[in-house]
Design a protein around this motif. Structure first.
Motif, PDB file in Angstrom:
ATOM      1  N   VAL A 245       0.835  -1.206   0.000  1.00 22.01           N
ATOM      2  CA  VAL A 245       0.000   0.000   0.000  1.00 22.01           C
ATOM      3  C   VAL A 245       0.869   1.255   0.000  1.00 22.01           C
ATOM      4  CG1 VAL A 245      -1.861  -1.202   1.222  1.00 22.01           C
ATOM      5  CG2 VAL A 245      -0.174   0.086   2.532  1.00 22.01           C
ATOM      6  N   THR A 246       0.240   2.383  -0.293  1.00 19.55           N
ATOM      7  CA  THR A 246       0.955   3.652  -0.310  1.00 19.55           C
ATOM      8  C   THR A 246       1.306   4.102   1.098  1.00 19.55           C
ATOM      9  OG1 THR A 246      -0.327   4.251  -2.264  1.00 19.55           O
ATOM     10  CG2 THR A 246       0.869   6.015  -1.185  1.00 19.55           C
ATOM     11  N   ILE A 247       0.325   4.052   2.004  1.00 17.11           N
ATOM     12  CA  ILE A 247       0.544   4.482   3.391  1.00 17.11           C
ATOM     13  C   ILE A 247      -0.539   3.866   4.275  1.00 17.11           C
ATOM     14  CG2 ILE A 247      -0.823   6.599   3.205  1.00 17.11           C
ATOM     15  CD1 ILE A 247       1.325   7.979   4.968  1.00 17.11           C
ATOM     16  N   ILE A 248      -0.209   3.696   5.547  1.00 15.09           N
ATOM     17  CA  ILE A 248      -1.189   3.253   6.543  1.00 15.09           C
ATOM     18  C   ILE A 248      -1.169   4.302   7.646  1.00 15.09           C
ATOM     19  CG2 ILE A 248      -1.803   1.470   8.218  1.00 15.09           C
ATOM     20  CD1 ILE A 248      -0.295  -0.536   6.398  1.00 15.09           C
ATOM     21  N   THR A 249      -2.309   4.906   7.868  1.00 18.97           N
ATOM     22  CA  THR A 249      -2.428   5.956   8.880  1.00 18.97           C
ATOM     23  C   THR A 249      -3.743   5.753   9.615  1.00 18.97           C
ATOM     24  OG1 THR A 249      -2.226   8.347   9.250  1.00 18.97           O
ATOM     25  CG2 THR A 249      -3.441   7.658   7.286  1.00 18.97           C
ATOM     26  N   ASP A 250      -4.177   6.743  10.355  1.00 16.03           N
ATOM     27  CA  ASP A 250      -5.470   6.663  11.030  1.00 16.03           C
ATOM     28  C   ASP A 250      -6.103   8.044  11.023  1.00 16.03           C
ATOM     29  OD1 ASP A 250      -3.865   7.925  12.895  1.00 16.03           O
ATOM     30  OD2 ASP A 250      -4.039   6.378  14.414  1.00 16.03           O
ATOM     31  N   GLY A 251      -7.288   8.149  11.622  1.00 14.05           N
ATOM     32  CA  GLY A 251      -7.978   9.426  11.681  1.00 14.05           C
ATOM     33  C   GLY A 251      -7.244  10.410  12.579  1.00 14.05           C
ATOM     34  N   ASP A 252      -7.686  11.641  12.541  1.00 14.07           N
ATOM     35  CA  ASP A 252      -7.074  12.714  13.326  1.00 14.07           C
ATOM     36  C   ASP A 252      -7.139  12.381  14.811  1.00 14.07           C
ATOM     37  OD1 ASP A 252      -5.924  15.137  13.947  1.00 14.07           O
ATOM     38  OD2 ASP A 252      -7.734  16.322  13.582  1.00 14.07           O
TER      39      ASP A 252
ATOM     40  N   VAL B 268     -13.529   1.015   0.986  1.00 13.52           N
ATOM     41  CA  VAL B 268     -14.221   2.272   0.661  1.00 13.52           C
ATOM     42  C   VAL B 268     -14.623   2.188  -0.810  1.00 13.52           C
ATOM     43  CG1 VAL B 268     -14.043   4.778   0.525  1.00 13.52           C
ATOM     44  CG2 VAL B 268     -12.883   3.547   2.381  1.00 13.52           C
ATOM     45  N   ARG B 269     -15.931   2.188  -1.033  1.00  9.52           N
ATOM     46  CA  ARG B 269     -16.458   2.088  -2.399  1.00  9.52           C
ATOM     47  C   ARG B 269     -17.445   3.229  -2.650  1.00  9.52           C
ATOM     48  NH1 ARG B 269     -14.448  -2.775  -3.864  1.00  9.52           N
ATOM     49  NH2 ARG B 269     -14.561  -4.525  -2.439  1.00  9.52           N
ATOM     50  N   THR B 270     -16.993   4.431  -2.368  1.00 11.28           N
ATOM     51  CA  THR B 270     -17.823   5.606  -2.590  1.00 11.28           C
ATOM     52  C   THR B 270     -16.934   6.810  -2.862  1.00 11.28           C
ATOM     53  OG1 THR B 270     -19.548   7.025  -1.655  1.00 11.28           O
ATOM     54  CG2 THR B 270     -17.928   6.160  -0.110  1.00 11.28           C
ATOM     55  N   ASP B 271     -17.471   7.749  -3.618  1.00 13.75           N
ATOM     56  CA  ASP B 271     -16.771   9.017  -3.852  1.00 13.75           C
ATOM     57  C   ASP B 271     -17.181  10.060  -2.809  1.00 13.75           C
ATOM     58  OD1 ASP B 271     -15.312   8.194  -6.085  1.00 13.75           O
ATOM     59  OD2 ASP B 271     -16.954   8.665  -7.456  1.00 13.75           O
ATOM     60  N   LYS B 272     -18.136   9.687  -1.953  1.00 17.83           N
ATOM     61  CA  LYS B 272     -18.603  10.609  -0.918  1.00 17.83           C
ATOM     62  C   LYS B 272     -17.447  10.965   0.017  1.00 17.83           C
ATOM     63  CE  LYS B 272     -22.225  11.068   2.501  1.00 17.83           C
ATOM     64  NZ  LYS B 272     -23.637  10.858   2.649  1.00 17.83           N
ATOM     65  N   ILE B 273     -17.325  12.241   0.350  1.00 22.72           N
ATOM     66  CA  ILE B 273     -16.242  12.630   1.259  1.00 22.72           C
ATOM     67  C   ILE B 273     -16.681  12.388   2.703  1.00 22.72           C
ATOM     68  CG2 ILE B 273     -15.237  14.276  -0.359  1.00 22.72           C
ATOM     69  CD1 ILE B 273     -16.424  16.535   1.405  1.00 22.72           C
ATOM     70  N   PHE B 274     -15.719  11.950   3.522  1.00 22.22           N
ATOM     71  CA  PHE B 274     -15.945  11.722   4.942  1.00 22.22           C
ATOM     72  C   PHE B 274     -14.590  11.613   5.611  1.00 22.22           C
ATOM     73  CE2 PHE B 274     -15.544   7.517   3.127  1.00 22.22           C
ATOM     74  CZ  PHE B 274     -14.883   6.766   4.075  1.00 22.22           C
ATOM     75  N   CYS B 275     -14.584  11.644   6.936  1.00 24.19           N
ATOM     76  CA  CYS B 275     -13.351  11.414   7.685  1.00 24.19           C
ATOM     77  C   CYS B 275     -13.672  10.451   8.819  1.00 24.19           C
ATOM     78  CB  CYS B 275     -12.719  12.717   8.171  1.00 24.19           C
ATOM     79  SG  CYS B 275     -13.808  13.809   9.083  1.00 24.19           S
ATOM     80  N   VAL B 276     -12.633   9.952   9.468  1.00 23.79           N
ATOM     81  CA  VAL B 276     -12.818   8.924  10.483  1.00 23.79           C
ATOM     82  C   VAL B 276     -12.089   9.281  11.769  1.00 23.79           C
ATOM     83  CG1 VAL B 276     -13.138   7.070   8.791  1.00 23.79           C
ATOM     84  CG2 VAL B 276     -10.840   7.552   9.661  1.00 23.79           C
ATOM     85  N   GLN B 277     -12.541   8.656  12.857  1.00 24.69           N
ATOM     86  CA  GLN B 277     -11.885   8.834  14.144  1.00 24.69           C
ATOM     87  C   GLN B 277     -10.550   8.084  14.151  1.00 24.69           C
ATOM     88  OE1 GLN B 277     -14.409   5.369  16.403  1.00 24.69           O
ATOM     89  NE2 GLN B 277     -13.860   7.099  17.610  1.00 24.69           N
ATOM     90  N   ARG B 278      -9.746   8.354  15.142  1.00 26.53           N
ATOM     91  CA  ARG B 278      -8.407   7.764  15.208  1.00 26.53           C
ATOM     92  C   ARG B 278      -8.414   6.271  15.487  1.00 26.53           C
ATOM     93  NH1 ARG B 278      -6.248   7.434  20.596  1.00 26.53           N
ATOM     94  NH2 ARG B 278      -7.763   8.240  22.092  1.00 26.53           N
ATOM     95  N   HIS B 279      -9.554   5.714  15.879  1.00 21.29           N
ATOM     96  CA  HIS B 279      -9.651   4.281  16.147  1.00 21.29           C
ATOM     97  C   HIS B 279      -9.839   3.460  14.871  1.00 21.29           C
ATOM     98  CE1 HIS B 279      -9.682   5.391  20.274  1.00 21.29           C
ATOM     99  NE2 HIS B 279     -10.883   5.945  20.229  1.00 21.29           N
ATOM    100  N   ILE B 280      -9.797   4.144  13.740  1.00 23.02           N
ATOM    101  CA  ILE B 280      -9.950   3.485  12.444  1.00 23.02           C
ATOM    102  C   ILE B 280      -8.713   3.789  11.604  1.00 23.02           C
ATOM    103  CG2 ILE B 280     -11.317   3.336  10.331  1.00 23.02           C
ATOM    104  CD1 ILE B 280     -13.760   4.266  12.017  1.00 23.02           C
ATOM    105  N   ALA B 281      -8.027   2.732  11.182  1.00 31.62           N
ATOM    106  CA  ALA B 281      -6.865   2.901  10.306  1.00 31.62           C
ATOM    107  C   ALA B 281      -7.345   3.074   8.869  1.00 31.62           C
ATOM    108  CB  ALA B 281      -5.939   1.700  10.408  1.00 31.62           C
ATOM    109  N   ILE B 282      -6.583   3.845   8.124  1.00 34.17           N
ATOM    110  CA  ILE B 282      -6.859   4.065   6.710  1.00 34.17           C
ATOM    111  C   ILE B 282      -5.697   3.454   5.934  1.00 34.17           C
ATOM    112  CG2 ILE B 282      -7.318   5.770   4.910  1.00 34.17           C
ATOM    113  CD1 ILE B 282      -7.938   7.765   7.294  1.00 34.17           C
ATOM    114  N   ILE B 283      -6.001   2.443   5.144  1.00 29.77           N
ATOM    115  CA  ILE B 283      -5.003   1.767   4.326  1.00 29.77           C
ATOM    116  C   ILE B 283      -5.161   2.333   2.921  1.00 29.77           C
ATOM    117  CG2 ILE B 283      -4.217  -0.472   3.481  1.00 29.77           C
ATOM    118  CD1 ILE B 283      -5.528  -1.677   6.072  1.00 29.77           C
ATOM    119  N   LYS B 284      -4.198   3.165   2.517  1.00 29.70           N
ATOM    120  CA  LYS B 284      -4.329   3.955   1.297  1.00 29.70           C
ATOM    121  C   LYS B 284      -3.764   3.270   0.059  1.00 29.70           C
ATOM    122  CE  LYS B 284      -5.367   7.882   1.327  1.00 29.70           C
ATOM    123  NZ  LYS B 284      -6.696   8.434   1.061  1.00 29.70           N
ATOM    124  N   LYS B 285      -4.556   3.319  -0.998  1.00 24.46           N
ATOM    125  CA  LYS B 285      -4.164   2.968  -2.348  1.00 24.46           C
ATOM    126  C   LYS B 285      -3.335   1.678  -2.471  1.00 24.46           C
ATOM    127  CE  LYS B 285      -4.206   7.770  -3.952  1.00 24.46           C
ATOM    128  NZ  LYS B 285      -5.291   8.130  -3.135  1.00 24.46           N
TER     129      LYS B 285
END
Length: 190
Positions: free
Chosen positions: A30-37, A102-119
Motif C-alpha cells: 500500500v501507499t501508506i497506513i495511517t489513522d484518523g485525526d 471504501v467504495r464511494t466518492d462521498k467525502i468523509f473522515c474517520v476517528q483515530r480508532h480506524i486505520a486508513i489503508i491507502k491505495k
C-alpha cells in the motif's frame, strides 16, 4: 516517520504457500497506513460526515447517525487522513479487525480508532479478504496492547504478514470465496 520493515523469518510464516506466491508485509502492498485525526474534531450541524467504529461495525460504510465536522476542518486534514474510493478501513481499537473497503466518492473522515489503508498496489478485494482472514486477526490479537480496550498499533498493522499470490490468482481466489459465501447465504435462508 515509519520504521523500515524487517525481513520475514521462516518462524513468522504462518503456513506454507505455493512457490509462485510470496510472504509480504502489509506496508509493502500500500501507499501508506495511517489513522484518523487524533484531535477531537469540532462538530457542525452540517458538513462532512465523521465516521466512528459503529458506522463500520457491520462491515460496510454507514452514514446513518453520523456527526458532522465543518468542511474547513476536513479540508485541512492531510490527504492521507481523508479516505477515498479504493482505500480500506480497519478498526484498531476495541472491536479491532473490522475490515471495510471504501467504495464511494462521498467525502468523509474517520476517528483515530480506524486505520486508513491507502491505495493498495494489489487487488483491493483480495487484500480485504486477506485482512479479514483468521491468520491476520491472530497476528493482531497477539500484538494488541492495553487492558480496558485492546488496541492494534499502526506499526503492528504495517507489519502484518500476508500471503501474496500473482494478480490473476488473487482474482480467482476472490471470485471463489464470493461464490462460496453466496452459497452459504442461500443455505442460511433455507
Amino acid at each position: 516517520r515509519e520504521k523500515p520493515l524487517t525481513e520475514i523469518t521462516e518462524e513468522e510464516k504462518p503456513f506454507d504457500i505455493p512457490s509462485s506466491w510470496k510472504w509480504v508485509k502489509l506496508n509493502e502492498l500500500v501507499t501508506i497506513i495511517t489513522d484518523g485525526d487524533h484531535q477531537p474534531p469540532p462538530q457542525a450541524e452540517t458538513g462532512v460526515p465523521f465516521l466512528v467504529i459503529s458506522n463500520i461495525s457491520q462491515g460496510n460504510l454507514s452514514f446513518i447517525n453520523t456527526r458532522n465536522v465543518p468542511e474547513e476542518y476536513y479540508n485541512n486534514l492531510p490527504d492521507a487522513k481523508r479516505p477515498q474510493d479504493g482505500d480500506i478501513l480497519f478498526t484498531v481499537t476495541g472491536s479491532y479487525g473490522i475490515v471495510v473497503p471504501v467504495r464511494t466518492d462521498k467525502i468523509f473522515c474517520v476517528q483515530r480508532h480506524i486505520a486508513i489503508i491507502k491505495k493498495p498496489f494489489v487487488s483491493v478485494d483480495y487484500l480485504v479478504k486477506c485482512l479479514s482472514a483468521p491468520c491476520s486477526y491472530k497476528q493482531c490479537k497477539e500484538k494488541a496492547t492495553g487492558t480496558a480496550q485492546k488496541t492494534v498499533g499502526l506499526e503492528t498493522l504495517r507489519n502484518l504478514i500476508l500471503p501474496l499470490p500473482p494478480l490473476a490468482e488473487q482474482k480467482r481466489i476472490v471470485n471463489k470465496l464470493e461464490e462460496i459465501m453466496s452459497y452459504c447465504e442461500k443455505l442460511k435462508k433455507k
